[in-house]
Design a protein around this motif. Structure first.
Motif, PDB file in Angstrom:
ATOM      1  N   SER A 371       1.176  -1.089   0.100  1.00 21.00           N
ATOM      2  CA  SER A 371      -0.069  -0.034   0.042  1.00 21.00           C
ATOM      3  C   SER A 371       0.758   1.366  -0.081  1.00 21.00           C
ATOM      4  O   SER A 371       0.322   2.470  -0.205  1.00 21.00           O
ATOM      5  N   LYS A 372       2.203   1.033   0.248  1.00 19.84           N
ATOM      6  CA  LYS A 372       3.327   2.305   0.317  1.00 19.84           C
ATOM      7  C   LYS A 372       3.932   2.367  -1.118  1.00 19.84           C
ATOM      8  O   LYS A 372       4.517   3.353  -1.261  1.00 19.84           O
ATOM      9  N   GLY A 373       3.213   1.473  -1.979  1.00 18.67           N
ATOM     10  CA  GLY A 373       3.730   1.948  -3.334  1.00 18.67           C
ATOM     11  C   GLY A 373       4.930   0.711  -3.837  1.00 18.67           C
ATOM     12  O   GLY A 373       5.513   0.953  -4.909  1.00 18.67           O
ATOM     13  N   GLN A 374       5.453   0.097  -2.869  1.00 19.24           N
ATOM     14  CA  GLN A 374       6.553  -0.741  -3.091  1.00 19.24           C
ATOM     15  C   GLN A 374       6.042  -2.151  -3.831  1.00 19.24           C
ATOM     16  O   GLN A 374       4.770  -2.514  -3.877  1.00 19.24           O
ATOM     17  N   ILE A 375       7.094  -2.559  -4.634  1.00 19.73           N
ATOM     18  CA  ILE A 375       6.778  -4.103  -5.160  1.00 19.73           C
ATOM     19  C   ILE A 375       8.067  -4.625  -5.182  1.00 19.73           C
ATOM     20  O   ILE A 375       9.102  -4.383  -5.409  1.00 19.73           O
ATOM     21  N   SER A 376       7.826  -5.971  -4.528  1.00 18.09           N
ATOM     22  CA  SER A 376       8.940  -6.922  -4.111  1.00 18.09           C
ATOM     23  C   SER A 376       8.492  -8.134  -5.176  1.00 18.09           C
ATOM     24  O   SER A 376       7.593  -8.830  -5.033  1.00 18.09           O
ATOM     25  N   GLU A 377       9.535  -8.708  -5.795  1.00 14.96           N
ATOM     26  CA  GLU A 377       9.403  -9.761  -6.703  1.00 14.96           C
ATOM     27  C   GLU A 377      10.352 -10.785  -6.261  1.00 14.96           C
ATOM     28  O   GLU A 377      11.508 -10.784  -6.009  1.00 14.96           O
ATOM     29  N   SER A 378       9.657 -12.187  -6.268  1.00 12.87           N
ATOM     30  CA  SER A 378      10.360 -13.299  -5.967  1.00 12.87           C
ATOM     31  C   SER A 378      10.998 -14.153  -7.277  1.00 12.87           C
ATOM     32  O   SER A 378      10.522 -13.632  -8.296  1.00 12.87           O
ATOM     33  N   THR A 379      11.825 -14.975  -6.901  1.00  9.80           N
ATOM     34  CA  THR A 379      12.166 -15.876  -8.057  1.00  9.80           C
ATOM     35  C   THR A 379      11.317 -17.058  -7.878  1.00  9.80           C
ATOM     36  O   THR A 379      10.414 -17.072  -6.862  1.00  9.80           O
ATOM     37  N   LEU A 380      11.443 -17.953  -8.941  1.00 15.41           N
ATOM     38  CA  LEU A 380      10.399 -19.047  -8.824  1.00 15.41           C
ATOM     39  C   LEU A 380      11.220 -20.168  -7.832  1.00 15.41           C
ATOM     40  O   LEU A 380      12.454 -20.447  -7.887  1.00 15.41           O
ATOM     41  N   ALA A 381      10.423 -20.468  -6.777  1.00 17.11           N
ATOM     42  CA  ALA A 381      10.933 -21.155  -5.582  1.00 17.11           C
ATOM     43  C   ALA A 381       9.790 -22.056  -5.105  1.00 17.11           C
ATOM     44  O   ALA A 381       8.631 -22.038  -5.515  1.00 17.11           O
ATOM     45  N   SER A 382      10.156 -22.858  -4.040  1.00 15.96           N
ATOM     46  CA  SER A 382       9.211 -23.874  -3.264  1.00 15.96           C
ATOM     47  C   SER A 382       8.119 -23.012  -2.608  1.00 15.96           C
ATOM     48  O   SER A 382       8.405 -21.841  -2.357  1.00 15.96           O
ATOM     49  N   LYS A 383       6.842 -23.374  -2.460  1.00 14.65           N
ATOM     50  CA  LYS A 383       6.014 -22.466  -1.778  1.00 14.65           C
ATOM     51  C   LYS A 383       6.311 -22.320  -0.289  1.00 14.65           C
ATOM     52  O   LYS A 383       5.771 -21.375   0.166  1.00 14.65           O
ATOM     53  N   ALA A 384       7.034 -23.231   0.234  1.00 18.11           N
ATOM     54  CA  ALA A 384       7.743 -22.906   1.589  1.00 18.11           C
ATOM     55  C   ALA A 384       8.436 -22.000   1.458  1.00 18.11           C
ATOM     56  O   ALA A 384       8.555 -20.823   2.540  1.00 18.11           O
TER      57      ALA A 384
END
Length: 399
Positions: A371-384
């Motif tokens: 909601s503060k406008g940030q976007i964080s992206e993950s790599t493809l990884a296990s759901k854990a």
């Protein structure tokens, strides 16, 4: 990205003389697979029931059996101080008595008396021995020492009798070890997780549903629990369940039932993560008998279900609220719109366009919109791993 609670942890397995010692072979494999470092110390009697060669090969460390080997001395003090957790399994009646009284007549007991880490024990003995007053007193003494004592199981025993005294199974031991090593990051916090699909009935035999398996929600529940939180897990039918039996589970079927359970649970939590794939529409009426195939076409009137995320967003106060969005097109635009309209703190965006992500997979790849406008992206990884990434991102941003 954070990983399993067992990753890099040092586990000292102390194996004593019981037929149940064979189960430690499986437990060792499970611990190594989870990323733990394992060392094994055995009593002389234990070597008759489980092979030191096998345990040494699996753990990739020599198995310790005697205070001295040839001209060398096994440093029991260093071994006792090495571990993050000492697990005595199986705990025989004889070793139980030694631990309760502090008797030190072998390497295993010397290591135990030198250990500075928490101790978890898994008793294994025949039923009459288990219920003997001396055994009960010794068990209470270990509890007074602050040790975790696992409950024995009931079933067929080595004597041929059927009753209490069986050691916990390897999977139960693994769960207990993970619980014993829980972090304190979220200790005292309560978390609500919704997970899996909902089913909207058409008639007694048919329903509208989706392909959600609940794997992501279960991974989130486990990850929050491993960080010390108390977790309430509200799940739809057929959902994968969390690992830990201590997690409170509430089973629902329809969107209306999930709405009711989530709203009720939200009043008593600090964090809510709505990972469930809740139906947006439900049949206007439900037939009391199976709908027969008659006409060439069939019209099904649908009505909107109650919006759980929107309701919680309007009543969140100071709570942390995380929603999920699964999109097939205009993903970021739709996710931002959902974030604003539902008054959530974060939206975890899944894309159906990403190979290996979405429904049914054991892996995922997400973008987290704040909601503060940030976007964080993950790599493809296990759901854990993704679950830990979501928690880490939310907690860091919320500071």
């Amino acid at each position: 990205m954070l990983t399993s609670v067992l990753q890099g942890k040092k586990i000292l397995l102390a194996v004593t003389g019981s037929i149940a010692a064979y189960k430690i072979i499986t437990l060792t494999r499970l611990l190594i697979k989870a990323g733990a470092e394992v060392k094994v110390v055995m009593t002389k009697e234990a070597t008759k029931f489980a092979s030191p060669l096998v345990l040494g090969t699996l753990s990739k460390h020599p198995v310790y059996r005697d205070l001295t080997e040839g001209d060398s001395w096994n440093n029991h003090v260093a071994l006792g101080r090495w571990a993050d957790l000492m697990v005595v399994a199986p705990l025989s009646c004889n070793t139980l008595a030694k631990m309760a009284s502090g008797l030190c007549d072998n390497l295993m007991m010397a290591v135990y008396l030198s250990a500075t880490c928490p101790v978890l024990v898994a008793p294994a003995m025949d039923e009459d021995m288990w219920h003997h007053p001396a055994t009960r007193a010794n068990i209470e003494r270990l509890k007074e020492y602050g040790h975790t004592v696992l409950q024995v199981g009931a079933g067929e025993l080595a004597s041929g009798l059927v009753g209490e005294g069986r050691m916990a199974e390897p999977e139960q031991l693994l769960s207990a070890i993970r619980t014993a090593l829980r972090a304190k990051t979220l200790q005292g916090k309560k978390v609500l997780i919704t997970s899996g699909p909902t089913r909207e009935p058409l008639d007694p035999v048919r329903f509208i549903a989706n392909h959600s398996t609940g794997k992501m929600g279960a991974a989130l529940a486990d990850a929050f629990y491993e960080k010390g939180a108390t977790v309430l897990f509200v799940h739809g039918p057929g959902s994968k369940l969390p690992t830990y039996p201590e997690i409170t589970k509430v089973a629902v079927h329809t969107a209306a039932e999930m709405y009711k359970a989530a709203v009720a649970g939200f009043s008593d939590v600090d964090i809510a993560v709505l990972a469930a794939a809740v139906a947006d529409y439900t049949p206007e009426t439900v037939a009391d008998k199976k709908i027969k195939k008659k006409e060439a076409s069939f019209t099904l009137p649908l009505i909107k279900t109650q919006d759980i995320l929107k309701t919680l967003g309007e009543n969140k106060g100071g709570k942390l609220l995380i929603g999920f969005a699964l999109e097939t097109d205009n993903s970021l635009e739709n996710a931002r719109k959902k974030l604003e309209e539902k008054k959530a703190d974060f939206i975890v965006l899944n894309s159906m366009q990403e190979p290996g992500a979405g429904f049914g997979y054991d892996t995922n790849k997400v973008s987290i919109l704040s909601s503060k406008g940030q976007i964080s992206e993950s790599t493809l990884a296990s759901k854990a791993e993704i679950a830990n990434f979501i928690i880490e991102t939310a907690l860091e941003s919320d500071k």
